[in-house]
Design an enzyme around this catalytic site. Structure first.
Site, short mmCIF file in Angstrom:
data_model
loop_
_atom_site.label_atom_id
_atom_site.label_comp_id
_atom_site.label_asym_id
_atom_site.label_seq_id
_atom_site.Cartn_x
_atom_site.Cartn_y
_atom_site.Cartn_z
N GLU A 275 0.84 -1.21 0.00
CA GLU A 275 0.00 0.00 0.00
C GLU A 275 0.87 1.26 0.00
O GLU A 275 0.79 2.08 0.91
CB GLU A 275 -0.88 0.02 1.26
N GLY A 277 2.18 4.94 -0.66
CA GLY A 277 1.61 6.24 -1.00
C GLY A 277 2.74 7.21 -1.33
O GLY A 277 2.98 7.57 -2.47
N ARG A 278 3.49 7.56 -0.27
CA ARG A 278 4.57 8.54 -0.42
C ARG A 278 5.57 8.16 -1.52
O ARG A 278 5.94 9.01 -2.34
CB ARG A 278 5.31 8.63 0.92
N CYS A 344 -1.15 33.56 10.56
CA CYS A 344 -0.82 34.27 11.79
C CYS A 344 -0.45 33.36 12.94
O CYS A 344 -1.15 33.29 13.96
CB CYS A 344 -1.98 35.16 12.17
N TYR A 373 0.97 13.78 0.71
CA TYR A 373 0.64 14.42 1.98
C TYR A 373 0.83 15.95 1.91
O TYR A 373 1.21 16.58 2.89
CB TYR A 373 1.45 13.81 3.13
N1 LLP Z 1 -1.24 1.87 4.61
C1 LLP Z 1 -1.66 2.33 5.80
C2 LLP Z 1 -2.53 1.48 6.63
C3 LLP Z 1 -1.27 3.61 6.24
O1 LLP Z 1 -1.67 4.06 7.43
C4 LLP Z 1 -0.43 4.41 5.41
C5 LLP Z 1 -0.02 5.75 5.84
C6 LLP Z 1 -0.03 3.89 4.16
C7 LLP Z 1 -0.44 2.61 3.80
C8 LLP Z 1 0.83 4.65 3.21
O2 LLP Z 1 2.09 4.84 3.75
P1 LLP Z 1 3.26 5.49 2.86
O3 LLP Z 1 3.65 4.49 1.80
O4 LLP Z 1 2.73 6.73 2.25
O5 LLP Z 1 4.34 5.74 3.82
N2 LLP Z 1 0.82 12.72 6.84
C9 LLP Z 1 2.09 12.05 7.08
C10 LLP Z 1 2.05 10.61 6.62
C11 LLP Z 1 0.94 9.81 7.26
C12 LLP Z 1 0.94 8.36 6.84
C13 LLP Z 1 -0.24 7.65 7.38
N3 LLP Z 1 -0.40 6.30 6.92
C14 LLP Z 1 3.21 12.83 6.42
O6 LLP Z 1 2.97 13.88 5.84
O7 LLP Z 1 4.39 12.43 6.53
#
Ligand code: LLP
Length: 413
Positions: A275, A277-278, A344, A373
């Site tokens: 899964e 994302g980043r 502000c 994000y």
């Molecule tokens: N799967 C689950 C269950 C998750 O909770 C997350 C991210 C992902 C996959 C995706 O993870 P990635 O591959 O993107 O690391 N707002 C924060 C990041 C929060 C991530 C939350 N969960 C930031 O800006 O760094």
């Protein structure tokens, strides 16, 4: 320089477009994404699995713009969602519900029903109460819901505490030491198919050792579950692979990471899911902003830009580092400055004591590595309309989300 952005004739560019061209036409603040960069990262994941049965589920929370989801869906991506809203977006973008996994600790009755009636692939479940709820809704609709229990392996992801999720102190998952008993009890729930195990220990991991430590624990569990008669056929290792926010950081390669997962699971006959994302979207995007003012105080030099914490909250919330580059390179030396927005509060900053190009009012800058994000965490704080989003494809680019208007701000009030 952070790929896929580069200077061509001193103009910060992506694919075949210069960012200044977009900024001049669309104004700022403005998010820009490279379609080629997103697709190549998705394909890197997809291809690294080789012939192993797998599904790459893009974590919608990282970037949920419909055009981006549509592009990924066309490339074959599945999606990891954490809300009914994210499912709505995936469906609207033409995503295949049969490739959707639903994660998160607090799924509501309405969200579970919405997911079941749309035929999603599976739920990543985080508690026994949730199992009972999914079972009862599946029963009411006379269907079977596929479920993976999300395991909490008590592994420290060694990332920012807000995005670390794999320790027993965290709200996520079910303790790996007791999860077998939960599978045993859940076997009695007749409208569930308990065929999966899932795990996600955190985000922005620059070291994959904790991921493999978690994987080892999960594989031992899979053996134990199979021995007890649970027909486990799917393993979802979540997201988490980090990206380089500066030249000082090095990232694990997608290929190496996925190949190792494949090696460790070879011969187990498991369908593998991830899964990310980043690692798919972050490097593909930037937030373009315009310098409004320079201000010098006794102790500090400030560069005041027209983007703020409401547009990109990562520096304020996680003390995150984003490189700041001028859209036009000039030989004016460097400065050490705080780069701040108009909101502000003193927490509204993008960089502190940053050595950076000497920029002046009217110049444009790009906050790099903002494709994940970034916009998704934007708000209207200080009644600031949210930025527009632009997608680049080769020589072309188009607005994929309009800048909000003042009227948008008061919609529904
Ligand atoms: N799967 C689950 C269950 C998750 O909770 C997350 C991210 C992902 C996959 C995706 O993870 P990635 O591959 O993107 O690391 N707002 C924060 C990041 C929060 C991530 C939350 N969960 C930031 O800006 O760094």
């Amino acid at each position: 320089m952070i790929a896929p952005y580069f200077y061509r004739d001193n103009e910060l560019s992506v694919e075949e477009v210069t960012l200044a061209d977009i900024a001049e036409k669309e104004d700022t603040p403005c998010y820009v994404y490279s379609s080629a960069a997103i697709l190549s990262q998705y394909r890197a994941y997809d291809q690294a699995f080789g012939t192993a049965p797998h599904q790459v589920c893009f974590a919608v929370k990282a970037n949920s713009n419909l055009s981006i989801l549509r592009m990924l869906a066309k490339a074959g991506a599945g999606f990891d969602i954490v809300s009914g809203g994210e499912l709505f977006r995936v469906l609207r973008a033409g995503g295949d519900p049969a490739k959707v996994v639903f994660s998160g600790v607090g799924k509501s009755r309405e969200e579970v029903e919405y997911a079941i009636t749309n035929g999603i692939h599976s739920f990543n479940c985080e508690s026994e109460a949730e199992l009972a709820l999914i079972n009862s809704i599946a029963s009411r609709h006379s269907v079977f819901a596929s479920v993976a229990l999300r395991v909490n392996p008590n592994v420290d992801a060694k990332t920012h505490p807000y995005i670390s999720t794999g320790l027993h102190d965290h709200k996520f998952g079910i303790n790996i030491d007791v999860v077998k008993e939960v599978y045993d009890r859940a076997a009695a729930l007749q409208h569930l198919r308990l065929t999966g195990v899932s795990c996600h220990i955190g985000s922005q991991l620059l070291d994959t050792n904790p991921l493999f430590e978690a994987l080892d624990g999960v594989l031992t569990l899979v053996e134990k579950l199979r021995a007890a008669g649970h027909p486990i056929t799917e393993l979802d290792m979540g997201g988490g692979l980090g990206v380089a926010y500066s030249d000082q950081q090095t990232t694990p390669s997608v290929q190496t990471y996925i190949k190792l997962i494949c090696e460790k699971t070879a011969n187990l006959g498991l369908k593998l899911m991830v899964e990310p994302g980043r690692s798919i979207a972050a490097a593909a995007g930037v937030l373009v902003s315009r310098v409004m003012y320079r201000k010098t105080t006794a102790n500090k030099e400030f560069v005041i830009v027209d983007a703020a914490m409401n547009d990109l909250i990562r520096p304020s919330l996680y003390q995150a580092h984003h490189e700041i580059l001028p859209l036009r390179q000039r030989s004016l030396g460097t400065i050490t400055a705080d780069v701040v927005g108009p909101v502000c509060e003193s927490g509204d900053y993008f960089a502190r004591d940053r050595q950076m190009a000497n920029v002046f009012p009217g110049d444009y800058v790009a906050l790099m590595t903002a494709g994940a994000y970034g916009f998704v965490q934007a708000s209207n704080y200080n009644s600031r309309p949210r930025a527009c989003e632009v997608l680049v494809e080769g020589k072309q680019w188009r607005v994929i989300r309009q800048r909000e208007t003042l009227e948008d701000l008061v919609q529904g009030e």
